[in-house]
Write a protein that holds these residues in place. Structure first.
Motif: not given
Ligand code: PHB
Length: 389
Positions: A28-37
Protein backbone atom coordinates in the motif's frame (compact mmCIF):
# COMPACT_ATOMS: atom_id res chain seq x y z
CA UNK A 1 -7.69 -35.22 16.98
CA UNK A 2 -10.48 -33.67 14.97
CA UNK A 3 -10.52 -30.55 17.14
CA UNK A 4 -6.72 -30.22 16.85
CA UNK A 5 -7.12 -30.30 13.09
CA UNK A 6 -9.94 -27.73 13.22
CA UNK A 7 -7.78 -25.44 15.34
CA UNK A 8 -4.90 -26.03 12.98
CA UNK A 9 -6.94 -25.01 9.95
CA UNK A 10 -8.34 -22.01 11.77
CA UNK A 11 -4.83 -21.03 12.81
CA UNK A 12 -3.60 -21.43 9.25
CA UNK A 13 -6.47 -19.34 7.96
CA UNK A 14 -5.66 -16.56 10.45
CA UNK A 15 -1.96 -16.75 9.61
CA UNK A 16 -2.78 -16.56 5.90
CA UNK A 17 -5.00 -13.55 6.47
CA UNK A 18 -2.26 -11.85 8.52
CA UNK A 19 0.26 -12.52 5.79
CA UNK A 20 -2.09 -11.12 3.19
CA UNK A 21 -2.70 -8.10 5.42
CA UNK A 22 1.03 -7.54 5.87
CA UNK A 23 1.70 -7.99 2.22
CA UNK A 24 -0.96 -5.46 1.28
CA UNK A 25 0.33 -3.07 3.99
CA UNK A 26 3.76 -3.46 2.46
CA UNK A 27 2.45 -2.70 -1.00
CA UNK A 28 0.00 0.00 0.00
CA UNK A 29 1.17 3.56 -0.54
CA UNK A 30 2.74 5.46 2.31
CA UNK A 31 0.36 8.20 3.41
CA UNK A 32 2.05 11.58 3.73
CA UNK A 33 -0.04 14.34 5.30
CA UNK A 34 0.95 17.93 4.52
CA UNK A 35 -0.16 20.37 7.19
CA UNK A 36 0.91 23.72 5.77
CA UNK A 37 -0.39 27.27 5.28
CA UNK A 38 -2.11 27.47 1.90
CA UNK A 39 -3.79 30.80 2.70
CA UNK A 40 -2.62 33.97 4.46
CA UNK A 41 0.77 35.68 4.75
CA UNK A 42 2.70 32.35 4.67
CA UNK A 43 0.72 30.74 1.78
CA UNK A 44 3.59 30.96 -0.65
CA UNK A 45 5.94 29.31 1.85
CA UNK A 46 3.59 26.36 2.24
CA UNK A 47 3.36 25.84 -1.50
CA UNK A 48 7.13 25.97 -1.95
CA UNK A 49 7.62 23.34 0.78
CA UNK A 50 5.05 21.01 -0.80
CA UNK A 51 6.60 21.46 -4.24
CA UNK A 52 10.11 20.80 -2.92
CA UNK A 53 8.96 17.60 -1.20
CA UNK A 54 7.13 16.35 -4.28
CA UNK A 55 10.08 17.12 -6.54
CA UNK A 56 12.34 14.78 -4.58
CA UNK A 57 9.71 12.03 -4.61
CA UNK A 58 9.18 12.48 -8.35
CA UNK A 59 12.93 12.21 -8.90
CA UNK A 60 12.79 8.80 -7.17
CA UNK A 61 10.11 7.61 -9.61
CA UNK A 62 7.29 8.49 -7.21
CA UNK A 63 8.48 6.01 -4.55
CA UNK A 64 10.44 6.20 -1.29
CA UNK A 65 11.92 3.00 0.11
CA UNK A 66 10.16 1.13 -2.71
CA UNK A 67 6.70 2.39 -1.70
CA UNK A 68 4.33 4.64 -3.61
CA UNK A 69 3.46 7.91 -1.89
CA UNK A 70 -0.10 9.12 -1.38
CA UNK A 71 -0.64 12.75 -0.34
CA UNK A 72 -3.18 14.32 2.01
CA UNK A 73 -3.47 18.05 2.71
CA UNK A 74 -4.75 20.39 5.38
CA UNK A 75 -4.53 24.20 5.25
CA UNK A 76 -3.43 25.22 8.76
CA UNK A 77 -3.98 28.94 7.99
CA UNK A 78 -1.02 29.72 10.34
CA UNK A 79 -3.69 29.61 13.05
CA UNK A 80 -2.49 28.07 16.36
CA UNK A 81 -6.02 27.85 17.81
CA UNK A 82 -7.02 25.42 15.03
CA UNK A 83 -3.80 23.42 15.03
CA UNK A 84 -4.82 20.48 17.22
CA UNK A 85 -8.06 19.91 15.29
CA UNK A 86 -6.21 20.26 12.00
CA UNK A 87 -3.46 17.75 12.75
CA UNK A 88 -6.06 15.30 14.03
CA UNK A 89 -7.75 15.41 10.62
CA UNK A 90 -4.55 13.91 9.26
CA UNK A 91 -3.76 11.57 12.15
CA UNK A 92 -7.24 10.26 13.00
CA UNK A 93 -9.40 10.82 9.93
CA UNK A 94 -6.88 10.17 7.16
CA UNK A 95 -4.64 7.89 9.27
CA UNK A 96 -1.48 9.17 7.63
CA UNK A 97 1.85 7.47 8.28
CA UNK A 98 3.76 10.73 8.60
CA UNK A 99 2.85 14.39 8.97
CA UNK A 100 4.97 17.00 7.18
CA UNK A 101 4.44 20.50 8.60
CA UNK A 102 4.47 23.35 9.23
CA UNK A 103 5.69 26.94 8.69
CA UNK A 104 4.35 28.81 11.76
CA UNK A 105 5.99 28.11 15.12
CA UNK A 106 2.80 28.53 17.16
CA UNK A 107 1.02 25.95 15.01
CA UNK A 108 4.05 23.63 15.08
CA UNK A 109 4.16 23.66 18.90
CA UNK A 110 0.61 22.26 19.01
CA UNK A 111 1.49 19.74 16.28
CA UNK A 112 4.53 18.51 18.18
CA UNK A 113 2.38 17.88 21.26
CA UNK A 114 -0.26 16.00 19.25
CA UNK A 115 2.43 13.98 17.46
CA UNK A 116 4.07 13.05 20.75
CA UNK A 117 0.78 12.07 22.39
CA UNK A 118 -0.13 9.80 19.47
CA UNK A 119 3.41 8.59 18.67
CA UNK A 120 3.06 10.00 15.15
CA UNK A 121 6.08 10.58 12.92
CA UNK A 122 6.41 14.35 12.31
CA UNK A 123 8.87 16.04 9.95
CA UNK A 124 8.99 19.83 10.36
CA UNK A 125 10.07 21.55 7.13
CA UNK A 126 10.26 25.10 8.52
CA UNK A 127 8.83 26.22 11.88
CA UNK A 128 11.78 27.05 14.12
CA UNK A 129 10.20 27.05 17.62
CA UNK A 130 13.20 26.44 19.87
CA UNK A 131 11.21 24.24 22.29
CA UNK A 132 10.57 21.59 19.60
CA UNK A 133 14.22 20.62 19.65
CA UNK A 134 14.44 21.58 23.33
CA UNK A 135 12.09 20.51 26.15
CA UNK A 136 9.44 19.21 23.70
CA UNK A 137 11.84 17.10 21.63
CA UNK A 138 10.85 13.54 20.82
CA UNK A 139 12.04 10.39 19.08
CA UNK A 140 9.44 10.72 16.32
CA UNK A 141 9.89 14.48 15.77
CA UNK A 142 12.45 15.71 13.22
CA UNK A 143 13.24 19.16 11.82
CA UNK A 144 14.97 19.79 8.48
CA UNK A 145 15.04 23.60 8.68
CA UNK A 146 16.55 25.51 11.63
CA UNK A 147 15.72 26.63 15.16
CA UNK A 148 14.60 30.26 15.38
CA UNK A 149 17.63 31.46 17.30
CA UNK A 150 20.13 30.10 14.70
CA UNK A 151 19.89 32.73 11.89
CA UNK A 152 19.55 35.44 14.56
CA UNK A 153 22.80 34.46 16.30
CA UNK A 154 24.61 34.59 12.94
CA UNK A 155 23.20 38.04 12.06
CA UNK A 156 24.03 39.42 15.52
CA UNK A 157 27.64 38.36 15.07
CA UNK A 158 27.85 40.01 11.64
CA UNK A 159 26.18 43.26 12.82
CA UNK A 160 28.64 43.53 15.73
CA UNK A 161 31.57 42.88 13.37
CA UNK A 162 30.35 45.79 11.24
CA UNK A 163 30.94 47.99 14.25
CA UNK A 164 27.32 48.78 15.13
CA UNK A 165 26.87 49.55 18.83
CA UNK A 166 23.15 50.15 19.38
CA UNK A 167 20.43 48.16 17.64
CA UNK A 168 16.65 48.05 17.82
CA UNK A 169 14.62 45.00 16.84
CA UNK A 170 11.14 44.71 15.33
CA UNK A 171 9.03 41.61 14.79
CA UNK A 172 5.71 39.84 15.21
CA UNK A 173 4.99 38.95 18.78
CA UNK A 174 5.07 35.15 18.65
CA UNK A 175 7.68 32.39 19.14
CA UNK A 176 9.47 32.84 15.80
CA UNK A 177 9.89 36.58 16.20
CA UNK A 178 10.83 36.64 19.86
CA UNK A 179 13.27 33.73 19.53
CA UNK A 180 14.85 35.18 16.41
CA UNK A 181 15.38 38.47 18.28
CA UNK A 182 16.79 36.55 21.26
CA UNK A 183 19.33 34.87 18.96
CA UNK A 184 20.28 38.21 17.40
CA UNK A 185 20.69 39.80 20.84
CA UNK A 186 22.93 36.92 21.96
CA UNK A 187 25.19 37.21 18.91
CA UNK A 188 25.22 41.03 18.88
CA UNK A 189 25.91 41.52 22.58
CA UNK A 190 28.62 38.85 22.59
CA UNK A 191 30.34 40.97 19.91
CA UNK A 192 30.11 44.12 22.03
CA UNK A 193 26.80 45.62 20.82
CA UNK A 194 23.70 46.46 22.81
CA UNK A 195 20.03 45.95 21.88
CA UNK A 196 18.27 49.03 23.19
CA UNK A 197 14.61 48.31 22.38
CA UNK A 198 12.41 45.51 21.03
CA UNK A 199 9.33 46.56 19.08
CA UNK A 200 6.54 44.09 18.33
CA UNK A 201 3.12 43.84 16.75
CA UNK A 202 0.66 40.93 16.65
CA UNK A 203 0.97 38.29 13.88
CA UNK A 204 0.15 38.75 10.99
CA UNK A 205 -0.47 42.52 11.38
CA UNK A 206 1.32 44.77 8.86
CA UNK A 207 0.46 48.23 10.24
CA UNK A 208 4.14 49.19 10.71
CA UNK A 209 3.83 52.99 10.61
CA UNK A 210 3.81 53.84 14.33
CA UNK A 211 6.77 51.52 14.96
CA UNK A 212 8.77 52.99 12.07
CA UNK A 213 8.15 56.44 13.53
CA UNK A 214 9.54 55.17 16.84
CA UNK A 215 12.69 53.86 15.10
CA UNK A 216 13.16 57.25 13.37
CA UNK A 217 12.90 58.98 16.73
CA UNK A 218 15.35 56.64 18.51
CA UNK A 219 17.98 56.64 15.72
CA UNK A 220 19.72 53.34 16.52
CA UNK A 221 22.86 52.32 14.55
CA UNK A 222 21.01 49.34 13.06
CA UNK A 223 17.65 47.56 12.98
CA UNK A 224 17.09 43.79 13.06
CA UNK A 225 13.71 42.60 11.74
CA UNK A 226 12.10 39.17 11.62
CA UNK A 227 9.24 39.02 9.12
CA UNK A 228 8.51 36.48 6.38
CA UNK A 229 6.23 35.93 3.40
CA UNK A 230 3.72 38.67 2.62
CA UNK A 231 4.57 40.53 5.83
CA UNK A 232 8.27 40.72 4.87
CA UNK A 233 7.36 42.18 1.47
CA UNK A 234 5.34 44.98 3.09
CA UNK A 235 7.86 45.67 5.87
CA UNK A 236 10.87 46.10 3.57
CA UNK A 237 8.85 48.39 1.28
CA UNK A 238 7.54 50.46 4.21
CA UNK A 239 11.06 50.79 5.68
CA UNK A 240 12.27 52.33 2.42
CA UNK A 241 9.11 54.45 1.95
CA UNK A 242 9.76 55.94 5.42
CA UNK A 243 13.29 56.83 4.26
CA UNK A 244 14.89 54.89 7.12
CA UNK A 245 17.19 52.85 4.85
CA UNK A 246 19.18 56.03 4.10
CA UNK A 247 20.49 56.36 7.66
CA UNK A 248 19.77 53.15 9.58
CA UNK A 249 20.86 49.85 7.99
CA UNK A 250 18.27 47.07 8.12
CA UNK A 251 19.33 43.49 8.88
CA UNK A 252 17.39 40.30 9.31
CA UNK A 253 17.35 36.53 9.07
CA UNK A 254 17.19 35.52 5.40
CA UNK A 255 13.40 35.07 5.62
CA UNK A 256 13.16 38.85 5.20
CA UNK A 257 14.23 38.53 1.55
CA UNK A 258 13.75 34.84 0.59
CA UNK A 259 10.98 34.08 -1.89
CA UNK A 260 10.00 37.76 -1.72
CA UNK A 261 12.38 39.60 -4.05
CA UNK A 262 10.02 39.75 -7.04
CA UNK A 263 7.50 41.59 -4.92
CA UNK A 264 10.01 43.74 -3.00
CA UNK A 265 11.70 45.02 -6.16
CA UNK A 266 14.06 47.94 -5.59
CA UNK A 267 13.28 48.25 -1.89
CA UNK A 268 15.30 45.13 -0.99
CA UNK A 269 18.46 45.98 -2.98
CA UNK A 270 21.67 45.63 -0.99
CA UNK A 271 20.08 44.13 2.13
CA UNK A 272 22.33 41.83 4.17
CA UNK A 273 20.78 38.77 5.79
CA UNK A 274 21.93 35.42 7.22
CA UNK A 275 20.46 32.03 6.38
CA UNK A 276 21.34 28.38 5.75
CA UNK A 277 20.72 28.93 2.03
CA UNK A 278 21.64 31.44 -0.71
CA UNK A 279 20.79 31.79 -4.40
CA UNK A 280 24.17 31.25 -5.99
CA UNK A 281 25.96 28.66 -3.90
CA UNK A 282 28.81 26.95 -5.66
CA UNK A 283 27.40 23.49 -4.92
CA UNK A 284 26.76 21.06 -7.78
CA UNK A 285 23.83 19.48 -5.94
CA UNK A 286 22.21 22.91 -5.65
CA UNK A 287 22.63 23.71 -9.33
CA UNK A 288 21.00 20.44 -10.30
CA UNK A 289 18.17 21.01 -7.78
CA UNK A 290 17.49 24.57 -8.96
CA UNK A 291 17.32 23.53 -12.59
CA UNK A 292 14.91 20.70 -11.83
CA UNK A 293 12.77 22.91 -9.60
CA UNK A 294 12.55 25.72 -12.17
CA UNK A 295 11.67 23.20 -14.87
CA UNK A 296 8.94 21.56 -12.80
CA UNK A 297 7.31 24.66 -11.32
CA UNK A 298 8.32 27.57 -13.64
CA UNK A 299 9.68 29.55 -10.71
CA UNK A 300 12.99 29.76 -8.84
CA UNK A 301 13.56 27.64 -5.76
CA UNK A 302 13.96 29.33 -2.37
CA UNK A 303 14.86 28.22 1.15
CA UNK A 304 11.37 26.81 1.74
CA UNK A 305 11.58 24.63 -1.37
CA UNK A 306 14.95 23.34 -0.14
CA UNK A 307 13.51 22.48 3.27
CA UNK A 308 10.62 20.59 1.66
CA UNK A 309 13.01 18.70 -0.62
CA UNK A 310 15.21 17.76 2.34
CA UNK A 311 12.22 16.57 4.37
CA UNK A 312 11.57 14.02 1.64
CA UNK A 313 15.28 13.08 1.60
CA UNK A 314 15.26 12.51 5.36
CA UNK A 315 12.16 10.33 5.16
CA UNK A 316 13.72 8.41 2.28
CA UNK A 317 16.81 7.66 4.39
CA UNK A 318 14.61 6.15 7.09
CA UNK A 319 12.44 4.17 4.69
CA UNK A 320 15.43 2.81 2.85
CA UNK A 321 16.80 1.35 6.09
CA UNK A 322 13.38 0.00 7.09
CA UNK A 323 12.83 -1.71 3.71
CA UNK A 324 9.82 0.52 3.10
CA UNK A 325 8.13 -0.50 6.36
CA UNK A 326 7.37 2.88 7.95
CA UNK A 327 6.02 1.16 11.06
CA UNK A 328 9.42 -0.42 11.74
CA UNK A 329 10.54 2.39 14.04
CA UNK A 330 13.55 0.43 15.31
CA UNK A 331 15.08 0.67 11.85
CA UNK A 332 13.48 3.92 10.64
CA UNK A 333 14.35 6.31 13.49
CA UNK A 334 18.07 5.49 13.92
CA UNK A 335 18.57 5.77 10.15
CA UNK A 336 16.93 9.20 10.13
CA UNK A 337 19.02 10.25 13.13
CA UNK A 338 22.27 9.19 11.49
CA UNK A 339 21.50 10.42 7.98
CA UNK A 340 23.76 12.85 6.17
CA UNK A 341 21.40 14.84 3.99
CA UNK A 342 22.88 15.80 0.63
CA UNK A 343 21.03 19.10 0.64
CA UNK A 344 21.12 21.87 -1.97
CA UNK A 345 22.22 24.08 0.97
CA UNK A 346 25.27 21.82 1.48
CA UNK A 347 25.48 18.50 3.34
CA UNK A 348 24.12 18.47 6.88
CA UNK A 349 23.55 16.08 9.79
CA UNK A 350 21.14 16.25 12.71
CA UNK A 351 21.90 17.08 16.34
CA UNK A 352 20.88 14.73 19.16
CA UNK A 353 17.67 16.80 19.41
CA UNK A 354 16.92 16.20 15.65
CA UNK A 355 17.75 19.72 14.40
CA UNK A 356 20.17 20.44 11.50
CA UNK A 357 23.78 21.27 12.32
CA UNK A 358 24.59 23.59 9.43
CA UNK A 359 26.51 26.58 8.12
CA UNK A 360 24.87 30.01 8.14
CA UNK A 361 25.68 32.14 5.13
CA UNK A 362 25.88 35.91 4.84
CA UNK A 363 23.91 36.98 1.75
CA UNK A 364 23.30 40.27 -0.01
CA UNK A 365 20.40 41.13 -2.27
CA UNK A 366 21.45 41.87 -5.83
CA UNK A 367 18.62 42.11 -8.36
CA UNK A 368 16.42 39.05 -7.87
CA UNK A 369 19.09 37.09 -5.98
CA UNK A 370 20.20 36.62 -2.38
CA UNK A 371 23.86 36.34 -3.28
CA UNK A 372 26.27 34.30 -1.18
CA UNK A 373 28.88 36.54 0.49
CA UNK A 374 30.58 34.06 2.82
CA UNK A 375 30.03 31.81 5.84
CA UNK A 376 28.86 33.83 8.86
CA UNK A 377 28.94 30.90 11.30
CA UNK A 378 30.22 27.43 10.52
CA UNK A 379 28.39 24.23 11.61
CA UNK A 380 26.03 25.99 13.99
CA UNK A 381 24.06 23.61 16.22
CA UNK A 382 21.17 24.83 18.33
CA UNK A 383 21.88 24.10 21.98
CA UNK A 384 18.90 21.72 22.34
CA UNK A 385 18.48 22.97 25.91
CA UNK A 386 16.17 20.78 27.97
CA UNK A 387 15.87 18.00 25.39
CA UNK A 388 15.66 14.54 26.91
CA UNK A 389 14.83 11.81 24.42
C1 PHB B 1 8.16 30.34 12.21
O1 PHB B 1 7.02 30.67 12.59
O2 PHB B 1 8.85 29.56 12.87
C2 PHB B 1 8.68 30.89 10.94
C3 PHB B 1 7.82 31.35 9.95
C4 PHB B 1 8.32 31.82 8.75
C5 PHB B 1 9.68 31.82 8.53
C6 PHB B 1 10.54 31.38 9.51
C7 PHB B 1 10.06 30.90 10.72
O3 PHB B 1 10.15 32.26 7.37
Amino acid sequence: MTSTFKLGWAGLAVAAMCLAGNASAQNAPIKVGFMLPYTGTYANLGNMIENGFKLYVAEQGGKLGGREIQYFKVDDESEPSKATDNINKLIKRDQVDVVVGTVHSGVALAMAKAAKDSNTLLVIPNAGADAITGPMCGKTIFRTSFSNSQPGVAMGKVAAEKGHKKAMTITWNYAAGTESVKGFTEGFEKGGGKVTQNLTLPFPNVEFQALLTEIAAQKPDAVYAFFAGGGAVKFVKDYVAAGLNKTIPLYGPGFLTDGTLEAQGDSAQGLLTTLHYADNLDIARDKQFRLAFAKAYKTNADVYAVQGYDSAQLLAAGLQAAGGDIKNRDKLIPAMEKATIDSPRGKFTLSAAHNPVQDFYLRQVNGKLNEYKGVAVKALADPGRGCKM
